[in-house]
Design a protein around this motif. Structure first.
Motif, short mmCIF file in Angstrom:
data_model
loop_
_atom_site.label_atom_id
_atom_site.label_comp_id
_atom_site.label_asym_id
_atom_site.label_seq_id
_atom_site.Cartn_x
_atom_site.Cartn_y
_atom_site.Cartn_z
N LYS A 156 21.45 50.92 68.39
CA LYS A 156 22.55 49.99 68.10
C LYS A 156 23.64 50.70 67.29
N PRO A 157 24.87 50.23 67.40
CA PRO A 157 25.95 50.87 66.63
C PRO A 157 25.78 50.70 65.12
N THR A 158 26.50 51.51 64.39
CA THR A 158 26.48 51.47 62.92
C THR A 158 27.91 51.29 62.42
N TYR A 159 28.09 50.37 61.48
CA TYR A 159 29.41 50.18 60.89
C TYR A 159 29.35 50.36 59.39
N LEU A 160 30.44 50.89 58.85
CA LEU A 160 30.49 51.20 57.43
C LEU A 160 31.53 50.30 56.74
N VAL A 161 31.13 49.62 55.69
CA VAL A 161 32.06 48.84 54.88
C VAL A 161 32.41 49.65 53.64
N TYR A 162 33.71 49.86 53.42
CA TYR A 162 34.15 50.61 52.24
C TYR A 162 34.90 49.70 51.28
N GLY A 163 34.71 49.93 49.99
CA GLY A 163 35.52 49.24 48.98
C GLY A 163 35.45 50.03 47.68
N HIS A 164 36.19 49.56 46.66
CA HIS A 164 36.10 50.25 45.36
C HIS A 164 35.80 49.26 44.26
N TYR A 165 34.95 49.72 43.32
CA TYR A 165 34.54 48.85 42.22
C TYR A 165 35.25 49.20 40.92
N ASP A 166 36.12 50.20 40.97
CA ASP A 166 36.91 50.50 39.77
C ASP A 166 38.19 49.66 39.78
N VAL A 167 38.78 49.52 38.60
CA VAL A 167 40.00 48.72 38.48
C VAL A 167 41.06 49.50 37.70
N GLN A 168 42.27 48.98 37.74
CA GLN A 168 43.40 49.57 37.02
C GLN A 168 43.34 49.19 35.54
N PRO A 169 43.99 49.96 34.69
CA PRO A 169 44.14 49.56 33.29
C PRO A 169 44.83 48.19 33.20
N VAL A 170 44.75 47.58 32.00
CA VAL A 170 45.22 46.18 31.89
C VAL A 170 46.51 46.02 31.09
N GLU A 171 47.00 47.10 30.48
CA GLU A 171 48.22 46.98 29.67
C GLU A 171 49.40 46.58 30.56
N PRO A 172 50.31 45.80 30.03
CA PRO A 172 50.40 45.23 28.67
C PRO A 172 49.58 43.94 28.52
N LEU A 173 48.62 44.02 27.61
CA LEU A 173 47.65 42.93 27.42
C LEU A 173 48.30 41.60 27.06
N GLU A 174 49.38 41.66 26.27
CA GLU A 174 49.98 40.42 25.77
C GLU A 174 50.61 39.59 26.90
N LEU A 175 50.77 40.19 28.07
CA LEU A 175 51.38 39.42 29.17
C LEU A 175 50.35 38.68 30.02
N TRP A 176 49.07 38.82 29.69
CA TRP A 176 48.04 38.09 30.42
C TRP A 176 47.92 36.66 29.87
N SER A 177 47.81 35.67 30.78
CA SER A 177 47.66 34.28 30.33
C SER A 177 46.23 34.00 29.90
N SER A 178 45.26 34.76 30.46
CA SER A 178 43.87 34.69 29.98
C SER A 178 43.35 36.12 29.99
N PRO A 179 42.35 36.43 29.14
CA PRO A 179 41.92 37.83 29.03
C PRO A 179 41.48 38.42 30.37
N PRO A 180 41.88 39.66 30.64
CA PRO A 180 41.66 40.26 31.96
C PRO A 180 40.21 40.35 32.40
N PHE A 181 39.28 40.42 31.44
CA PHE A 181 37.88 40.53 31.83
C PHE A 181 37.09 39.26 31.53
N GLU A 182 37.82 38.14 31.40
CA GLU A 182 37.18 36.82 31.33
C GLU A 182 37.72 36.00 32.49
N PRO A 183 37.07 36.14 33.66
CA PRO A 183 37.59 35.46 34.86
C PRO A 183 37.76 33.96 34.64
N THR A 184 38.91 33.46 35.08
CA THR A 184 39.27 32.06 34.86
C THR A 184 39.88 31.52 36.14
N VAL A 185 39.48 30.30 36.53
CA VAL A 185 40.09 29.68 37.70
C VAL A 185 41.20 28.74 37.25
#
Ligand code: BES
Ligand code: MN
Ligand code: MN
Length: 457
Positions: A78-107
């Motif tokens: 059977k064929p083989t397929y590869l899923v690629y993605g990245h688990y790293d993220v960009q820096p968060v500055e400028p922090l003061e412009l976030w409406s909620s903290p970048p590492f506290e996910p909020t809906v």
């Protein structure tokens, strides 16, 4: 009967909770103080891949680790397929412009706000859940699957092409699937026909040993800031074309059908301007905004540093000046060649009274899709089923450095189906991913595995 789709619906809340755990890990690849967080994110992901029913291993590199998940139960015929993605993220500055903290996910308003929500943890994790949905309900997948996730995409994927080359036979596959881009508009699924490549350089200009009194020495010692400004000014002409000799030599013209497809997309220059929050748009003469973004190479200054920038005035002649410069590339430009051409140009125009050094920071090849074959056809059908609308073909101005390597080293076609949205604030404060797209993305990813085998195309 439970199907992968009903399983995903029933477990959507659970999937979101798990994604939130992933998003709480500040895996900022650019910052050495977050090295253990990046490692923790790789371990978290490997654990979730195992929980989904795959085997998973972590491979150390010179930089951040690579996570490799595998499910080979379909067998070698059977064929083989590869899923690629990245688990790293960009820096968060400028922090003061976030409406909620970048590492506290909020809906809020149907959006998951967090650094990495859309780029790329949410889009990577939806694939893990889609695979789990198949394995939980059917106990198997119709094809063999590899999941390859890296922790260095946001810093140029420097160690990944080596990893792919080294493990080429293990990673051999019939196609690569990537969700790390955006849909053209809400409700309008999109498949990418191109990504631009990248050549990133740093230019350092050095003059006197240390800063000098600008009254005692100014006018008699060449100012590195002025020298750098002249160098930068020489990089474009009045039509905003890149003025580096040879820069456009390897650019392959796009066929008219692509230009037509671009023109047919529902695009408003004014909305784009407003979203960018810029007083006006502008770029290379003779092209529309989307053509400039998707089909033309560019050279941009990403950062400038020199002299006194604090409060008030200080009369000083700076001893040095620095610029970060990057070129976005299109087929068939070579990042190495472009880096060499820009370096040569900078050296040629630099005033002899200062010392100029040009360093290459990272490179990525441009990529153009093969818009045919079973993977592309299955992707189209899966997106149409999940969103109730046929996907449009779009280009992309950004880069995913490894994509060119997948094509070159593995010889595999790449399907880019992204679930971000315009205005998602990737790399910026208040990054978000739509809850609806996370859920429809899981459904589309689950359907893709069915569509890959239900019809010949
Ligand atoms: N996911 C993006 C690539 C992208 C950007 C896709 C915009 C769709 C729209 C990726 O994570 C990214 O940011 N790439 C960097 C690459 C660089 C750091 C080598 C980029 O394009 O700047
Ligand atoms: Mn990304
Ligand atoms: Mn990114």
């Amino acid at each position: 009967m439970t199907t992968p789709l009903t399983w995903l619906q029933r477990n959507a809340g659970q999937a979101r909770e798990e994604l939130f755990d992933f998003l709480r890990i500040p895996s900022i690849s650019a910052r050495s103080e977050h090295k253990t967080d990046v490692t923790r994110a790789s371990e978290w992901l490997a654990t979730r891949l195992r929980a989904a029913g795959l085997t998973a291993g972590i491979f150390e590199t010179k930089g951040h680790p690579v996570v490799l998940g595998e499910w080979r139960g379909a067998g070698p015929s059977k064929p083989t397929y590869l899923v690629y993605g990245h688990y790293d993220v960009q820096p968060v500055e400028p922090l003061e412009l976030w409406s909620s903290p970048p590492f506290e996910p909020t809906v809020r308003d149907g959006r998951i706000y967090a650094r990495g929500s859309v780029d790329d943890k949410g889009q990577l994790y939806l694939h893990v859940k889609a695979l789990q949905a198949h394995l939980e309900t059917h106990g198997h997948l119709p094809v063999n699957v590899i999941v390859l996730a890296e922790g260095e995409e946001e810093i140029g994927s420097e160690n990944l092409s080596g990893f792919v080359a080294e493990h080429a036979s293990r990673l051999a596959c019939d196609g690569v699937i990537i969700s790390d881009s955006a849909m053209f508009a809400p409700g309008l699924p999109s498949i990418l026909f191109s990504l631009r490549g990248l050549a990133y350089l740093q230019v350092d200009v050095e003059g006197p040993k240390s800063d000098l009194h600008s009254g005692s020495y100014g006018g008699a010692v060449v100012n590195p800031a002025t020298a750098l400004a002249r160098i930068i000014a020489s990089l474009h002409d009045d039509a905003r074309r890149v003025a580096v000799p040879g820069f456009y030599d390897q650019v392959v013209a796009w066929d008219d059908s692509v230009r037509e497809q671009i023109r047919a997309l529902p695009f408003s220059e004014e909305e784009f301007r407003a979203e960018a929050g810029s007083p006006a748009l502008g770029g290379e003469a003779g092209y529309s905004t989307l053509e400039r973004n998707w089909t033309r190479p560019t050279l941009e200054v990403n950062g400038l540093l020199s002299g006194y920038t604090g409060e008030g005035a200080k009369t000083v002649l700076p001893s040095r000046a620095m610029a970060k410069i990057s070129c976005r590339l299109v087929p068939d430009q070579s990042p190495d060649e472009i880096a060499a051409l820009v370096t040569e140009h900078v050296r040629r125009v630099a005033p002899p009274e200062v010392t100029v050094t040009v360093r290459s920071l990272h490179n990525g090849r441009p990529w153009r899709a093969t818009l045919e074959g079973p993977l592309f056809e299955a992707g189209k059908r899966a997106l149409e089923r999940a969103f109730g609308k046929a996907p449009v073909l779009t280009g992309e101005g950004g880069s995913i450095p490894v994509v060119g390597d997948f094509q070159r080293i593995l010889g595999a076609p790449v399907l880019l189906m992204g679930f971000g949205l315009p205005g998602e604030n990737a790399h910026a404060p208040d990054e978000w991913m739509s809850v609806e797209n996370f859920e429809k993305g899981m459904a589309a990813a689950a359907m893709l595995w069915e569509e890959l085998v239900t019809r010949d195309s």
